[in-house]
Scaffold this motif. Structure first.
Motif, PDB file in Angstrom:
ATOM      1  N   TRP A  90       0.813  -1.210   0.000  1.00  0.00           N
ATOM      2  CA  TRP A  90       0.000   0.000   0.000  1.00  0.00           C
ATOM      3  C   TRP A  90       0.847   1.260   0.000  1.00  0.00           C
ATOM      4  O   TRP A  90       0.531   2.232  -0.683  1.00  0.00           O
ATOM      5  CB  TRP A  90      -0.974   0.000   1.183  1.00  0.00           C
ATOM      6  CG  TRP A  90      -2.083  -0.968   0.932  1.00  0.00           C
ATOM      7  CD1 TRP A  90      -2.293  -2.151   1.556  1.00  0.00           C
ATOM      8  CD2 TRP A  90      -3.110  -0.862  -0.061  1.00  0.00           C
ATOM      9  NE1 TRP A  90      -3.380  -2.786   1.026  1.00  0.00           N
ATOM     10  CE2 TRP A  90      -3.907  -2.023   0.031  1.00  0.00           C
ATOM     11  CE3 TRP A  90      -3.427   0.094  -1.013  1.00  0.00           C
ATOM     12  CZ2 TRP A  90      -5.000  -2.244  -0.792  1.00  0.00           C
ATOM     13  CZ3 TRP A  90      -4.529  -0.120  -1.837  1.00  0.00           C
ATOM     14  CH2 TRP A  90      -5.293  -1.282  -1.724  1.00  0.00           C
ATOM     15  N   SER A  91       1.939   1.262   0.732  1.00  0.00           N
ATOM     16  CA  SER A  91       2.814   2.429   0.761  1.00  0.00           C
ATOM     17  C   SER A  91       3.383   2.700  -0.627  1.00  0.00           C
ATOM     18  O   SER A  91       3.374   3.835  -1.110  1.00  0.00           O
ATOM     19  CB  SER A  91       3.962   2.229   1.750  1.00  0.00           C
ATOM     20  OG  SER A  91       3.468   2.209   3.059  1.00  0.00           O
ATOM     21  N   ARG A  96       3.263   5.848  -5.670  1.00  0.00           N
ATOM     22  CA  ARG A  96       3.163   5.934  -7.143  1.00  0.00           C
ATOM     23  C   ARG A  96       2.001   6.827  -7.544  1.00  0.00           C
ATOM     24  O   ARG A  96       2.108   7.623  -8.477  1.00  0.00           O
ATOM     25  CB  ARG A  96       3.001   4.540  -7.745  1.00  0.00           C
ATOM     26  CG  ARG A  96       4.283   3.762  -7.822  1.00  0.00           C
ATOM     27  CD  ARG A  96       4.166   2.552  -8.750  1.00  0.00           C
ATOM     28  NE  ARG A  96       2.959   1.782  -8.491  1.00  0.00           N
ATOM     29  CZ  ARG A  96       2.936   0.589  -7.921  1.00  0.00           C
ATOM     30  NH1 ARG A  96       4.042   0.018  -7.539  1.00  0.00           N
ATOM     31  NH2 ARG A  96       1.802  -0.048  -7.736  1.00  0.00           N
ATOM     32  N   LEU A  97       0.879   6.715  -6.847  1.00  0.00           N
ATOM     33  CA  LEU A  97      -0.276   7.548  -7.154  1.00  0.00           C
ATOM     34  C   LEU A  97       0.044   9.021  -6.919  1.00  0.00           C
ATOM     35  O   LEU A  97      -0.282   9.882  -7.739  1.00  0.00           O
ATOM     36  CB  LEU A  97      -1.486   7.129  -6.309  1.00  0.00           C
ATOM     37  CG  LEU A  97      -2.769   7.935  -6.505  1.00  0.00           C
ATOM     38  CD1 LEU A  97      -3.250   7.859  -7.956  1.00  0.00           C
ATOM     39  CD2 LEU A  97      -3.841   7.445  -5.555  1.00  0.00           C
ATOM     40  N   ASP A  98       0.701   9.321  -5.808  1.00  0.00           N
ATOM     41  CA  ASP A  98       1.117  10.704  -5.528  1.00  0.00           C
ATOM     42  C   ASP A  98       2.005  11.238  -6.643  1.00  0.00           C
ATOM     43  O   ASP A  98       1.853  12.378  -7.088  1.00  0.00           O
ATOM     44  CB  ASP A  98       1.862  10.798  -4.193  1.00  0.00           C
ATOM     45  CG  ASP A  98       0.936  10.760  -2.993  1.00  0.00           C
ATOM     46  OD1 ASP A  98      -0.281  10.997  -3.171  1.00  0.00           O
ATOM     47  OD2 ASP A  98       1.435  10.498  -1.885  1.00  0.00           O
ATOM     48  N   THR A  99       2.927  10.406  -7.104  1.00  0.00           N
ATOM     49  CA  THR A  99       3.844  10.821  -8.173  1.00  0.00           C
ATOM     50  C   THR A  99       3.072  11.101  -9.452  1.00  0.00           C
ATOM     51  O   THR A  99       3.293  12.126 -10.115  1.00  0.00           O
ATOM     52  CB  THR A  99       4.909   9.729  -8.420  1.00  0.00           C
ATOM     53  OG1 THR A  99       5.628   9.522  -7.203  1.00  0.00           O
ATOM     54  CG2 THR A  99       5.865  10.124  -9.530  1.00  0.00           C
ATOM     55  N   LEU A 100       2.151  10.218  -9.803  1.00  0.00           N
ATOM     56  CA  LEU A 100       1.351  10.418 -11.016  1.00  0.00           C
ATOM     57  C   LEU A 100       0.495  11.681 -10.928  1.00  0.00           C
ATOM     58  O   LEU A 100       0.380  12.436 -11.898  1.00  0.00           O
ATOM     59  CB  LEU A 100       0.459   9.199 -11.274  1.00  0.00           C
ATOM     60  CG  LEU A 100       1.164   7.963 -11.794  1.00  0.00           C
ATOM     61  CD1 LEU A 100       0.191   6.785 -11.822  1.00  0.00           C
ATOM     62  CD2 LEU A 100       1.747   8.210 -13.178  1.00  0.00           C
ATOM     63  N   LEU A 101      -0.091  11.915  -9.803  1.00  0.00           N
ATOM     64  CA  LEU A 101      -0.914  13.113  -9.640  1.00  0.00           C
ATOM     65  C   LEU A 101      -0.071  14.378  -9.700  1.00  0.00           C
ATOM     66  O   LEU A 101      -0.512  15.407 -10.239  1.00  0.00           O
ATOM     67  CB  LEU A 101      -1.692  13.054  -8.327  1.00  0.00           C
ATOM     68  CG  LEU A 101      -2.798  12.001  -8.263  1.00  0.00           C
ATOM     69  CD1 LEU A 101      -3.402  11.935  -6.865  1.00  0.00           C
ATOM     70  CD2 LEU A 101      -3.866  12.260  -9.307  1.00  0.00           C
ATOM     71  N   ALA A 102       1.127  14.322  -9.195  1.00  0.00           N
ATOM     72  CA  ALA A 102       2.021  15.488  -9.235  1.00  0.00           C
ATOM     73  C   ALA A 102       2.488  15.774 -10.656  1.00  0.00           C
ATOM     74  O   ALA A 102       2.748  16.932 -10.998  1.00  0.00           O
ATOM     75  CB  ALA A 102       3.227  15.248  -8.325  1.00  0.00           C
ATOM     76  N   LEU A 103       2.564  14.758 -11.519  1.00  0.00           N
ATOM     77  CA  LEU A 103       3.009  14.945 -12.895  1.00  0.00           C
ATOM     78  C   LEU A 103       1.935  15.532 -13.795  1.00  0.00           C
ATOM     79  O   LEU A 103       2.230  16.094 -14.832  1.00  0.00           O
ATOM     80  CB  LEU A 103       3.465  13.606 -13.487  1.00  0.00           C
ATOM     81  CG  LEU A 103       4.731  13.003 -12.900  1.00  0.00           C
ATOM     82  CD1 LEU A 103       4.984  11.623 -13.504  1.00  0.00           C
ATOM     83  CD2 LEU A 103       5.920  13.914 -13.110  1.00  0.00           C
ATOM     84  N   ASP A 104       0.681  15.435 -13.418  1.00  0.00           N
ATOM     85  CA  ASP A 104      -0.429  15.922 -14.242  1.00  0.00           C
ATOM     86  C   ASP A 104      -0.981  17.211 -13.642  1.00  0.00           C
ATOM     87  O   ASP A 104      -1.875  17.185 -12.805  1.00  0.00           O
ATOM     88  CB  ASP A 104      -1.529  14.846 -14.302  1.00  0.00           C
ATOM     89  CG  ASP A 104      -2.644  15.196 -15.277  1.00  0.00           C
ATOM     90  OD1 ASP A 104      -2.590  16.280 -15.886  1.00  0.00           O
ATOM     91  OD2 ASP A 104      -3.560  14.381 -15.421  1.00  0.00           O
ATOM     92  N   PRO A 105      -0.444  18.365 -14.105  1.00  0.00           N
ATOM     93  CA  PRO A 105      -0.872  19.647 -13.502  1.00  0.00           C
ATOM     94  C   PRO A 105      -2.338  19.978 -13.772  1.00  0.00           C
ATOM     95  O   PRO A 105      -2.942  20.737 -13.042  1.00  0.00           O
ATOM     96  CB  PRO A 105       0.056  20.665 -14.144  1.00  0.00           C
ATOM     97  CG  PRO A 105       0.568  20.031 -15.381  1.00  0.00           C
ATOM     98  CD  PRO A 105       0.536  18.550 -15.157  1.00  0.00           C
ATOM     99  N   GLY A 106      -2.938  19.399 -14.786  1.00  0.00           N
ATOM    100  CA  GLY A 106      -4.347  19.686 -15.090  1.00  0.00           C
ATOM    101  C   GLY A 106      -5.308  18.791 -14.362  1.00  0.00           C
ATOM    102  O   GLY A 106      -6.518  18.876 -14.557  1.00  0.00           O
TER     103      GLY A 106
END
Length: 110
Positions: A90-91, A96-106
């Protein structure tokens, strides 16, 4: 795995989870005390305690005409062990989810 499945199934009911939480917090209690604190009938509490006993979460001790219930530490240890075994998954997944969300500014504009 079937023991753990039975454990989680037993705890999925709010009344049974509340009974276990009460026993964790207060220690061994007679069935009458559990009934006095609940908003349901004595036979209903008895049925819930039976499910918890069959799942291995609580143990029953008879003293005369009284039945005392306590949480089985081994059952709680099994839950903790399972949780800790899956913590890394889970960690990593949430990182990984945090990283993906940070990469998509829109992301917040949708």
């Amino acid at each position: 795995m079937s023991d753990l499945t039975r454990t989680f199934a037993a705890l999925s009911d709010p009344t049974r989870l509340s009974l276990v939480e009460t026993l964790i917090r207060r220690g061994e209690l007679p069935a009458g005390d559990l009934v006095a604190e609940a908003a349901i009938s004595a036979p209903a509490i008895s049925r819930h305690l039976k499910v918890l006993r069959e799942a291995g979460l609580v143990e029953q001790r008879a003293q005369g005409t009284h039945r005392f219930y306590a949480v089985r530490p081994e059952a709680l240890r099994a839950i903790v062990d399972w949780t800790m075994d899956h913590r890394a998954f889970w960690s990593t997944s949430l990182d990984r989810l945090d990283t993906l969300l940070a990469l998509d500014p829109g992301e917040g504009e949708r």
